[in-house]
Design an enzyme around this catalytic site. Structure first.
Site, PDB file in Angstrom:
ATOM      1  CG  ASP A 105     -39.901 -17.503  76.333  1.00  0.00           C
ATOM      2  OD1 ASP A 105     -40.481 -18.131  77.238  1.00  0.00           O
ATOM      3  OD2 ASP A 105     -40.454 -17.183  75.262  1.00  0.00           O
ATOM      4  CD  GLU A 162       6.586 -18.882  88.814  1.00  0.00           C
ATOM      5  OE1 GLU A 162       6.459 -17.864  88.124  1.00  0.00           O
ATOM      6  OE2 GLU A 162       5.635 -19.637  89.090  1.00  0.00           O
ATOM      7  CG  ASP A 163       6.749 -18.794  93.363  1.00  0.00           C
ATOM      8  OD1 ASP A 163       7.261 -18.079  92.480  1.00  0.00           O
ATOM      9  OD2 ASP A 163       5.527 -19.032  93.427  1.00  0.00           O
ATOM     10  CG  HIS A 217       1.332 -25.764  91.334  1.00  0.00           C
ATOM     11  ND1 HIS A 217       0.458 -25.942  92.385  1.00  0.00           N
ATOM     12  CD2 HIS A 217       1.192 -24.470  90.959  1.00  0.00           C
ATOM     13  CE1 HIS A 217      -0.184 -24.810  92.635  1.00  0.00           C
ATOM     14  NE2 HIS A 217       0.242 -23.896  91.792  1.00  0.00           N
ATOM     15  CG  ASP A 242      -2.290 -22.422  89.614  1.00  0.00           C
ATOM     16  OD1 ASP A 242      -2.228 -22.092  90.807  1.00  0.00           O
ATOM     17  OD2 ASP A 242      -1.738 -21.776  88.697  1.00  0.00           O
ATOM     18  CG  HIS A 277      -2.330 -21.501  95.608  1.00  0.00           C
ATOM     19  ND1 HIS A 277      -3.536 -21.438  94.952  1.00  0.00           N
ATOM     20  CD2 HIS A 277      -1.370 -21.665  94.650  1.00  0.00           C
ATOM     21  CE1 HIS A 277      -3.322 -21.552  93.639  1.00  0.00           C
ATOM     22  NE2 HIS A 277      -2.013 -21.700  93.441  1.00  0.00           N
TER      23      HIS A 277
END
Length: 718
Positions: free
Chosen positions: A273, A90-91, A86, A153, A62
């Site tokens: 149209d 956090e992870d 990035h 992201d 990712h």
């Protein structure tokens, strides 16, 4: 072993997606920078080792894909590195310090800016999302590259959203359409905006997307010959004028067709149209030359020409727009711009990294984006609630704008339906706070007047003028709304403290003791025990109906051991309304009390004191909770205008409304609202909401209205 410790083992095989990324980077980055990107991948791959996406792929695919999206924008190596890393803060166990040591402060700052808030406890998912969005915008203020990573992201997440659960898909799609696509548009990044809208629409309403997409293909197939003839005719005319050019046919997206059908109440055929083309030429003067050429080919609609080159949009977009009468019975929409303008129109702020020159179009997009973000930073410092801040920002994300001039020729862009008051706050917060009227094209006009593009607006100010709650009904821009709310909150707090002091003083006075006689240490202990920071917070809490003044008075006396005063309280003295308490008092709409009426207050939790007429039918229910009733009366010198309702029975014929309205105005009263309650062939009953100073003023209005020949009766309502 930590990923950035300098002891990471080499990655034995470099995946194909990383090699492809490096090959594309080689087109514009030196080799040493590409090696830094490879290092970022190695650290990111080890940090995310063992983590997978919902699809089952390794998680590192990712961030590599996000970096690949950004390569198309030609961003610098630092942005690519931050994109690959990035999600690490956090992870994973990777720390900011390790990132900064390995790649520098700028990369660490960007990664931190993109990182979501996951350690703060919020009251709701909505508040958590709002706070995350707020932090992202503040990170943008420090470095605009943060939003490029965030948008990339979100774009990759939308491209791979099929593996998510249905509820998650719908929630993410709605957030994409409400927030991220408009941000991309506000920053001029139309390529991102278009794909985010299409993917969001597809995920939120898959059946609607499929049907509209199929109908677009069908229509384009039938119209391909006509479009080809128009394009050939335009190209031949431009060749005759010796203008270098390229022409691109424009096709509406399923989402834009859907929104036009819904908002403009048009059928699919009406929306489709139209023939759309974009003409791209080398220089600015060529744009106007090309405009004359196509106007000579087909007749233009004189009301549909817009010059966004002379007056760019707020996101830096520049182009000439014109609509022509076509040869096949349908209008032709044409946009004319230079190559630089075309790049900025598609990439917006990201064009800065493509063009390393001082082109005005690029600088315009950059500067306007920075001005917008700076305005958001100012707004967030005034808003205590993340949700309020997010709602205000949404207002600024609407694409439709009006372009206005100051008396000195400065151009200001405001949201559609902006008022003169929005303009005042756009000039400066102090100008807005003290505005009293406006001159629009030299003519005097009230602040609530809606503005149209091209008008010149001058704001008239007075030092004594201050914002009022009614101003919130006039404004649409986030800057104006935030400034007014900030002033009113400050005013409300001051009013609440003063009213709470009076209410507590009356409650203590009923027990034969004054507020001033309560020892300071007792007050301090009570404030501390009840988790208030200051005494003012306690007093404001009383005024807002969250604490009963009688209960607080009793507890204070118990704390100081003065139990003799906790029994046999005598009747409360009435609290007098002077008209200065508008920030914390409200007047019930069930009975519309005005000075001269017998009144009573009711403490409503969170709303404060709501004032009712003593004869209001609802008061009977309120008496079941006597501790919430507040004895009140009008001060002898009460000031201000108060709402009241006037019921008028009249003939039902043309001109009646104008006659009654004129009578009300002659009695020096303002009409806030009018509605027909009953209507037949002969008679009508009208209900006016008007502003009066007191009961005597209301009676004067009634007498004036009753003199009208068409009126059979005028009464107070209810």
């Amino acid at each position: 072993m930590r990923a950035a410790s300098g002891k990471t083992s080499a990655i034995p095989v470099v995946p194909a997606d990383v090699l492809a990324l490096e090959k594309r980077l080689a087109a514009y980055l030196p080799q040493e920078q590409i090696l830094r990107v490879r290092r970022a991948y190695e650290i990111g791959a080890q940090a995310h080792s063992g983590q997978t996406r919902k699809s089952g792929e390794p998680y590192i695919t990712h961030p590599v894909a996000v970096a690949g999206i950004l390569v198309d924008l030609g961003v610098d190596a630092e942005t690519i590195i931050a994109a690959i890393l990035h999600d690490t803060l956090e992870d994973t166990l990777l720390s900011r310090e390790e990132l900064e040591h390995e790649f520098g402060a700028a990369v660490a700052e960007m990664v931190d800016g993109v990182t979501k808030l996951d350690k703060v406890q919020f009251k709701s998912r909505q508040e958590a999302a709002a706070e995350s969005f707020r932090k992202m915008l503040l990170a943008m203020a420090r470095d605009l590259r943060v939003i490029l990573i965030k948008l990339a992201d979100r774009l990759h997440n939308m491209r791979t959203i099929g593996s998510m659960a249905i509820d998650s898909r719908r929630r993410i799609a709605r957030e994409t359409l409400d927030i991220y696509a408009p941000i991309a548009q506000r920053l001029g990044m139309n390529q991102f905006k278009a794909e985010l809208q299409d993917l969001g629409f597809r995920a939120l309403y898959p059946d609607r997307h499929r049907i509209i997409e199929a109908r677009i293909k069908n229509v384009l197939g039938n119209r391909r010959e006509a479009m080809g003839k128009i394009e050939m005719a335009c190209s031949a005319r431009l060749d005759h004028e010796k203008l270098a050019h390229r022409i691109v046919s424009r096709i509406k997206s399923p989402y834009s067709i859907y929104t036009k059908m819904r908002e403009d109440r048009k059928t699919f055929a009406q929306v489709m149209d139209v023939y759309g083309f974009r003409v791209v030429v080398p220089q600015v003067m060529n744009c106007y030359h090309a405009l004359g050429a196509v106007h000579g080919l087909y007749k233009p609609l004189d009301t549909r020409f817009r010059d966004f080159i002379a007056i760019p949009k707020a996101n830096g977009y520049q182009s000439l727009h014109t609509v022509l009468f076509g040869p096949f019975g349908a209008p032709i929409e044409i946009q004319i711009r230079t190559e630089d303008m075309d790049t900025v129109a598609e990439r917006g702020v990201a064009a800065h990294w493509v063009y390393k020159n001082d082109g005005s179009a690029v600088n315009s997009a950059q500067n306007r984006a920075r001005e917008w973000v700076a305005g958001l930073v100012d707004a967030q410092t005034r808003e205590s609630s993340s949700i309020d801040f997010l709602e205000n920002v949404k207002v600024d994300l609407f694409p439709d704008e009006v372009y206005l001039f100051t008396p000195k020729g400065r151009i200001l862009a405001l949201p559609r339906n902006a008022s003169a008051l929005d303009f005042a706050y756009a000039v400066h917060t102090d100008v807005g706070d003290h505005a009293v009227a406006a001159r629009i094209d030299t003519k005097l006009a009230p602040l609530r007047t809606r503005l149209s593009s091209g008008q010149t607006v001058e704001i008239i100010t007075a030092p004594s003028a201050v914002p009022s709650p009614q101003w919130l009904e006039y404004v649409v821009s986030s800057k104006a709304r935030t400034a007014i709310r900030h002033f009113l909150k400050h005013l409300q707090h001051e009013d609440a403290v003063e009213l709470g002091h009076r209410m507590l003083d009356r409650a203590l006075d009923a027990r034969n003791i004054s507020f001033d006689s309560i020892p300071t240490d007792v007050l301090d202990r009570f404030v501390l025990d009840n988790k208030f920071k200051r005494l003012e917070e306690l007093l404001a809490d009383i005024a807002l109906g969250n604490r009963m003044p009688d209960q607080v008075a009793r507890q204070l006396l118990e704390m100081q051991g003065d139990l003799a005063h906790t029994h046999q309280p005598r009747a409360h003295e009435k609290i007098l309304i002077s008209g200065a308490e508008r920030g914390v008092l409200s007047f019930a709409r069930c009975c519309y009390p005005i000075p001269g009426d017998a009144i009573v207050g009711y403490l409503s939790a969170g709303k404060g004191v709501v004032v009712h007429r003593a004869e209001c039918p609802n008061v009977a229910d309120y008496r079941k909770t006597p501790e919430r009733l507040v004895a009140m009366d009008w001060d002898a010198n009460v000031q201000g205008d108060y709402r009241a309702q006037l019921r008028v029975e009249s003939d039902n014929k043309p001109g009646v409304l104008a006659t009654v309205a004129a009578a009300i105005a002659e009695a020096d009263s303002n009409i806030e609202n009018v509605e027909y309650k009953e209507l037949d062939n002969q008679y009508a009953t009208l209900l006016f909401t008007i502003e009066v100073r007191n009961t005597q003023h209301f009676d004067a209005v009634v007498r004036r209205v009753q003199r009208a020949i068409v009126v059979h009766g005028a009464y107070r309502h209810p």
